[in-house]
Design an enzyme around this catalytic site. Structure first.
Site, PDB file in Angstrom:
ATOM      1  N   LYS A 188       0.841  -1.149  -0.023  1.00 50.49           N
ATOM      2  CA  LYS A 188      -0.075  -0.112  -0.030  1.00 50.49           C
ATOM      3  C   LYS A 188       0.927   1.105  -0.105  1.00 50.49           C
ATOM      4  O   LYS A 188       1.968   1.223  -0.074  1.00 50.49           O
ATOM      5  CB  LYS A 188      -1.197  -0.119   1.041  1.00 50.49           C
ATOM      6  CG  LYS A 188      -2.031  -1.288   1.073  1.00 50.49           C
ATOM      7  CD  LYS A 188      -3.091  -1.331   0.070  1.00 50.49           C
ATOM      8  CE  LYS A 188      -3.465  -2.646  -0.327  1.00 50.49           C
ATOM      9  NZ  LYS A 188      -4.636  -3.313   0.595  1.00 50.49           N
TER      10      LYS A 188
HETATM   11  C1  LIG Z   1      -5.537  -4.213   0.755  1.00 51.28           C
HETATM   12  C2  LIG Z   1      -6.981  -4.104   0.816  1.00 51.28           C
HETATM   13  C3  LIG Z   1      -7.645  -4.412   2.038  1.00 51.28           C
HETATM   14  C4  LIG Z   1      -7.079  -4.922   3.225  1.00 51.28           C
HETATM   15  O1  LIG Z   1      -6.037  -4.409   3.679  1.00 51.28           O
HETATM   16  P1  LIG Z   1      -5.130  -5.288   4.880  1.00 51.28           P
HETATM   17  O2  LIG Z   1      -4.545  -4.259   5.564  1.00 51.28           O
HETATM   18  O3  LIG Z   1      -4.300  -6.373   4.209  1.00 51.28           O
HETATM   19  O4  LIG Z   1      -6.049  -6.026   5.893  1.00 51.28           O
HETATM   20  C5  LIG Z   1      -8.796  -3.918   2.145  1.00 51.28           C
HETATM   21  N1  LIG Z   1      -9.767  -3.308   1.147  1.00 51.28           N
HETATM   22  C6  LIG Z   1      -9.105  -3.072  -0.139  1.00 51.28           C
HETATM   23  C7  LIG Z   1      -9.635  -2.365  -1.207  1.00 51.28           C
HETATM   24  C8  LIG Z   1      -7.531  -3.356  -0.235  1.00 51.28           C
HETATM   25  O5  LIG Z   1      -6.927  -3.212  -1.421  1.00 51.28           O
END
Ligand SMILES: *Cc1c(COP(=O)(O)O)cnc(C)c1O
Length: 399
Positions: A188
């Site tokens: 991210k």
């Molecule tokens: C990555 C992601 C999540 C989950 O994030 P985590 O921190 O891995 O739990 C939720 N929603 C979207 C759209 C994502 O891309």
């Protein structure tokens, strides 16, 4: 081509972490305090200030953040929650944690975000909340979503896993709704390896989430571990083990300080891509809404398949052969075996999401991408389009 000789492989993603994060982490390790503590509190405070939210609660993932927000609104078995079909499974699965039913919604062709009009026709007496997802970092039309929520008394929990930092009409994502969930997963826009945050405007909900992230132990329960804290604590709920750690917070504080600079680097790549790809008829560049800024977590390129002799999968294969990692965001949830089996969804249920899915691919976009790598991606995409352009049928040539 000299350009190509310098480039071996461009992965889809590389995390932008380095010596500063290592130094911050080493400092925490030397302090001897590894789990949730003062660094986590500082990270929460700085994060809340950054997204202009009254409060922010750090947790182990964005998935945990969404779960705790749904718990805080008192979601009950049988309740329904509106979720776009074009998202990662986390957005919808959390609804089932509390016995609720995720009700999938189609998307709009432009931003690829949840379609408020399609959401409205799926509202029933049991609908309690809506979870808009800012896909790729491009904000949803939050005016339309808030109007819908107000009209039908729905709680709004934004899934901003892609949207740090992004803004809608000048206001940062994180300040717009009662709850906004962020992710610090490795891929991210900022990362702590794993981790998440809920920004909230609801102070009671913040207190509930702080309790539930650590076993339902009363506020500041973590102080039981400190010398100055008391050994006494009270368990008020069957909570979860969703707490953050100071190891993560140390990395997070460094990452947050670079968040604007990293966005600028991604913006520059997006601009280069869009400038060049706009010149090619077979490509559709991302839609950016007026008066919004995208986090550019992803660069989703869409193909005009009727103008190409290859499909999306073959396009990705050709990129891969040239050493470029690409991906697809996302396979719509209603096409996944679980959602089909559990909720009876079928192919054809969400025509916009399916059509966009078939022609979308995500290109590398991250701050550590070098300029020559960006230009290489542009040249290879151009070459694939050129090699695979479908000639117009004879009858359509204009004399
Ligand atoms: C990555 C992601 C999540 C989950 O994030 P985590 O921190 O891995 O739990 C939720 N929603 C979207 C759209 C994502 O891309």
């Amino acid at each position: 081509m000299t350009l190509e000789t310098n480039i071996h492989r461009i992965p889809f993603h590389r995390a932008a972490v380095g010596e500063e994060e290592i130094a911050a982490l080493a400092e925490v390790i030397r302090s001897g305090w590894l789990t949730m503590g003062s660094k986590t509190i500082r990270f929460e405070e700085e994060f809340a200030r950054y997204v202009n939210a009254p409060d922010a609660v750090a947790v182990s993932s964005c998935t945990a953040a969404l779960h705790l927000a749904l718990d805080a609104i008192g979601l009950r078995p049988g309740d329904e929650v509106l979720v776009p079909t074009t998202t990662f499974t986390a957005t919808a699965e959390v609804v089932t944690y509390l016995g609720g039913r995720p009700v999938l919604v189609d998307i709009v062709p432009g931003t690829l975000n949840l379609d408020p009009a399609d959401a409205e026709i799926r509202i029933t007496a049991r609908t309690k909340a809506i979870i808009p997802v800012h896909l790729a970092g491009q904000p949803c039309n939050m005016d339309a979503i808030h109007a819908l929520a107000q009209k039908h008394k729905l709680r709004v929990i934004e899934d901003a896993a892609h949207a740090l930092p992004a803004s809608f009409h000048g206001n940062p994502v994180g300040s717009l709704s009662e709850f906004t969930a962020f992710s610090f997963y490795a891929t991210k826009t900022i990362t702590t390896g794993e981790g998440g945050m809920v920004a909230t405007t609801n102070s009671d909900a913040a207190a509930r989430m702080r309790m539930m992230r650590l076993h339902g132990i009363e506020k500041d329960g973590w102080k039981r571990y400190t010398a100055e804290g008391s050994w006494y604590y009270e368990v008020h709920q069957a909570g979860f083990k969703y707490n953050f750690t100071d190891l993560q917070a140390a990395i997070g504080l460094v990452q947050l300080s670079k968040c604007d600079a990293m966005l600028q680097a991604r913006e520059k790549i997006a601009e280069r891509y869009t400038t060049e790809f706009k010149k090619l008829d077979a490509l559709e560049t991302p839609t950016v809404l007026d008066d919004c800024t995208s986090a550019w977590h992803l660069y989703i390129l869409r193909l005009h398949l009727e103008k190409l002799s290859i499909n999306r999968d073959e396009f990705i294969q050709k990129l891969s052969e040239a050493g470029i990692g690409a991906s697809v965001h996302f396979i719509p949830l209603h096409l996944q075996p679980y959602y089909r089996k559990a909720f009876g969804y079928r192919i054809g249920d969400f025509p916009v999401a399916e059509a966009e899915y078939r022609r979308s691919l995500s290109l590398p976009i991250y701050p550590t991408m070098r300029e020559d790598e960006v230009e290489y991606v542009i040249s290879i995409v151009g070459k694939i389009v050129h090699d695979c352009e479908r000639p117009l049928p004879v009858g359509r040539y204009v004399a």
